[in-house]
Enzyme design. Structure first.
Site, PDB file in Angstrom:
ATOM      1  N   ARG A   9       0.842  -1.211   0.000  1.00  0.00           N
ATOM      2  CA  ARG A   9       0.000   0.000   0.000  1.00  0.00           C
ATOM      3  C   ARG A   9       0.869   1.251   0.000  1.00  0.00           C
ATOM      4  NH1 ARG A   9      -2.172   1.296   6.112  1.00  0.00           N
ATOM      5  NH2 ARG A   9      -0.492   0.254   7.229  1.00  0.00           N
ATOM      6  N   SER A  36      -5.279   5.196   5.318  1.00  0.00           N
ATOM      7  CA  SER A  36      -4.915   3.775   5.353  1.00  0.00           C
ATOM      8  C   SER A  36      -4.526   3.242   3.977  1.00  0.00           C
ATOM      9  CB  SER A  36      -6.085   2.944   5.883  1.00  0.00           C
ATOM     10  OG  SER A  36      -6.411   3.346   7.193  1.00  0.00           O
ATOM     11  N   GLU A  57     -19.041   3.144  -0.824  1.00  0.00           N
ATOM     12  CA  GLU A  57     -18.250   2.465  -1.854  1.00  0.00           C
ATOM     13  C   GLU A  57     -19.021   2.290  -3.160  1.00  0.00           C
ATOM     14  OE1 GLU A  57     -18.702   1.436   1.223  1.00  0.00           O
ATOM     15  OE2 GLU A  57     -16.720   1.722   2.136  1.00  0.00           O
ATOM     16  N   PHE A  82     -14.366  -4.112   1.171  1.00  0.00           N
ATOM     17  CA  PHE A  82     -15.422  -3.147   0.866  1.00  0.00           C
ATOM     18  C   PHE A  82     -15.459  -2.809  -0.629  1.00  0.00           C
ATOM     19  CE2 PHE A  82     -13.989  -1.942   5.285  1.00  0.00           C
ATOM     20  CZ  PHE A  82     -14.909  -2.776   5.906  1.00  0.00           C
ATOM     21  N   HIS A 108      -5.323  -3.669   2.173  1.00  0.00           N
ATOM     22  CA  HIS A 108      -5.827  -4.489   3.285  1.00  0.00           C
ATOM     23  C   HIS A 108      -6.451  -5.788   2.805  1.00  0.00           C
ATOM     24  CE1 HIS A 108      -4.999  -0.654   5.059  1.00  0.00           C
ATOM     25  NE2 HIS A 108      -5.259  -1.079   6.281  1.00  0.00           N
ATOM     26  N   ASP A 116      -7.418  -6.178  13.112  1.00  0.00           N
ATOM     27  CA  ASP A 116      -8.794  -5.751  12.823  1.00  0.00           C
ATOM     28  C   ASP A 116      -9.744  -6.933  12.623  1.00  0.00           C
ATOM     29  OD1 ASP A 116      -8.117  -3.165  13.125  1.00  0.00           O
ATOM     30  OD2 ASP A 116      -8.466  -2.548  11.061  1.00  0.00           O
ATOM     31  N   ARG A 166      -1.636  -4.497   3.650  1.00  0.00           N
ATOM     32  CA  ARG A 166      -1.380  -3.529   4.710  1.00  0.00           C
ATOM     33  C   ARG A 166       0.004  -3.707   5.327  1.00  0.00           C
ATOM     34  NH1 ARG A 166      -1.869  -3.848  10.516  1.00  0.00           N
ATOM     35  NH2 ARG A 166      -2.145  -1.763  11.361  1.00  0.00           N
TER      36      ARG A 166
END
Lengths: 320, 116
Positions: A9, A36, A57, A82, A108, A116, A166
């Site tokens: 990322r 993020s 989204e 998402f 992610h 998470d 991530r």
């Protein structure tokens, strides 16, 4: 191999800024996760070309489709679950069906999201994107490949899904590495078994190949960073020349790279196949290292699968 | 939300508000309550018109074009199947195509409506 650690990322964030300087038609959208996903780097340098869409989204994908129809090259970013899960129908009907020039760059992905947990991890996104016609699916293995894949995605006329992570991962390639869309990269030659990997599992595959070499098993390692369109030739050649295949991915074995390879082998060259991936389970909370061990995604797991594949060759006629 | 947030006053939406959806009357399936107030609450400017009156349609579009600072929504009240006696206001025609003689009858009625 360099010991340097960079997340894909972070490489994406940097690559977007570079791309933005070269191509004024590049615009970026995010759904309240720009810090993020690292699209914030682009937002800071090109605020007038960055669209904050909020936690919406589906709206983001529709807006990206509209921007592409107006001649822009939109990069739409969110977490993989998402971007591909919540907005799947918009990706299918508004972006892929009309073949609009939208780049969905999701971070992610996989279980190395870490603490998470399952709700924010994604072990289904490759399957969800791979099944949609016209979509190109790229899973870079490190920071160097990510930067090149971002450029290649922008140069490709049509929708692309870019799968990013991530956690910090080792930089595998030097600046001489050349990512080619739709082509597997041969990282190590071998005659006994072929390990076909993507994303963070490429590093594990290389480590496994080293371990196997100590036992007299010569493993070929292919970096299959383009999961779709799959480099069928490389897969069939690997099966013909080694007689056994192992796939390795940080994703469900249902619908991902393993499935894509199995589809080709089943039709063209059925040889013993072992898949390293997540076995029809959700992720959970933990450190990336703990989770990789818990879900069987370490170099040791890849090596074990390779031994099993090699053992399964015994008694079978060679070739296909 | 995006259109209002970005003050897209060059955007006009037209709602074909015939109050029917495929499973029945919108108020029965899942009511949108007061659509105009809902749109206003989301930051849109709203006009309500008779969707079968072209002068009202043109008038609302002209007002929407002049309106600044907010996107516009024209709620056009309509009758599903308008102009075809056996289709008017009937939810069954939401997702069904007319066949054979039904086509002939519908076209004949519409032809009369267009050229009285």
């Amino acid at each position: 191999m360099s010991a340097k650690l960079i997340s894909t990322r972070a490489a994406y964030g940097r690559a977007l800024v570079k791309l933005g300087r070269l191509r004024p038609e590049v615009v970026v959208l995010d759904a309240d996760l720009s810090k993020s996903t690292r699209t914030i780097d682009f937002a800071r340098e090109f605020p007038e070309r960055f669209f904050e869409m909020g936690v919406a989204e589906q709206d983001m994908m529709g807006t990206a489709a509209g921007l592409a129809a107006a001649g822009k090259i939109p990069f739409a970013s969110s977490f993989a679950i998402f971007a591909t899960g919540r907005a799947w129908e918009q990706v299918r009907n508004s972006i892929a069906y009309p073949r609009l020039n939208v780049k969905i760059a999701a971070t992610h992905a996989g279980i190395t999201v870490g603490e998470d947990g399952a709700s924010h991890q994604s072990v289904e996104d490759i399957a969800l994107m791979r099944v949609i016609p016209h979509l190109v699916v790229i899973v870079p293995a490190d920071a160097v490949e990510t930067e090149q894949a971002v450029e290649a995605a922008a140069a490709h006329p049509g929708p692309v899904y870019l799968r990013l992570g991530r956690s910090e991962v080792p930089v595998l390639f030097d600046e001489g590495y050349r990512f080619q869309l739709g082509k597997a990269a041969l990282l190590r030659e071998g005659k006994d078994v072929a390990i076909v990997a993507c994303g963070i599992m490429v590093a594990a595959a290389l480590e496994a190949a080293k371990e196997l070499a100590g036992e007299g098993i010569e493993a070929r390692v292919l970096n299959m960073s383009t999961v779709k369109p799959l480099d069928r030739e490389a897969v069939v050649a690997a099966a013909r020349q080694t007689g056994a295949v192992v796939t390795a991915e940080e994703h469900s074995v249902i619908g991902g790279l393993g499935s894509a390879v199995a589809e080709v082998l089943g039709e063209e060259c059925p040889v013993p196949l072992r898949m390293v991936g997540i076995r029809d389970q959700f992720g959970q909370s933990g450190t990336p290292a703990e989770l990789l061990r818990a879900y069987g995604l370490t170099a040791e797991d890849v090596a074990r699968a390779a031994r099993q594949a090699v053992a399964a060759k015994k008694g079978r006629a060679a070739g296909c | 939300m995006t259109a209002a947030h970005r003050k897209l006053d060059n955007l006009t939406a037209i709602v074909d508000y015939n109050r029917l959806q495929i499973d029945g009357d919108v108020r029965e399936v899942k009511s949108v309550q007061d659509l105009a107030r809902r749109l206003e609450a989301f930051g849109w400017r709203v006009w309500e018109i008779d969707g079968h009156n072209w002068q009202e349609i043109v008038g609302a579009l002209e007002e929407a074009r002049r309106s600044k600072g907010r996107p516009g929504a024209i709620i056009a009240h309509t009758v599903k199947g308008k102009g075809v006696s056996f289709m008017e206001g009937k939810v069954d025609w939401h997702g069904t195509a007319p066949k054979g003689e039904e086509v002939e009858r519908a076209l004949a009625e519409l032809g009369k409506a267009v050229r009285p």
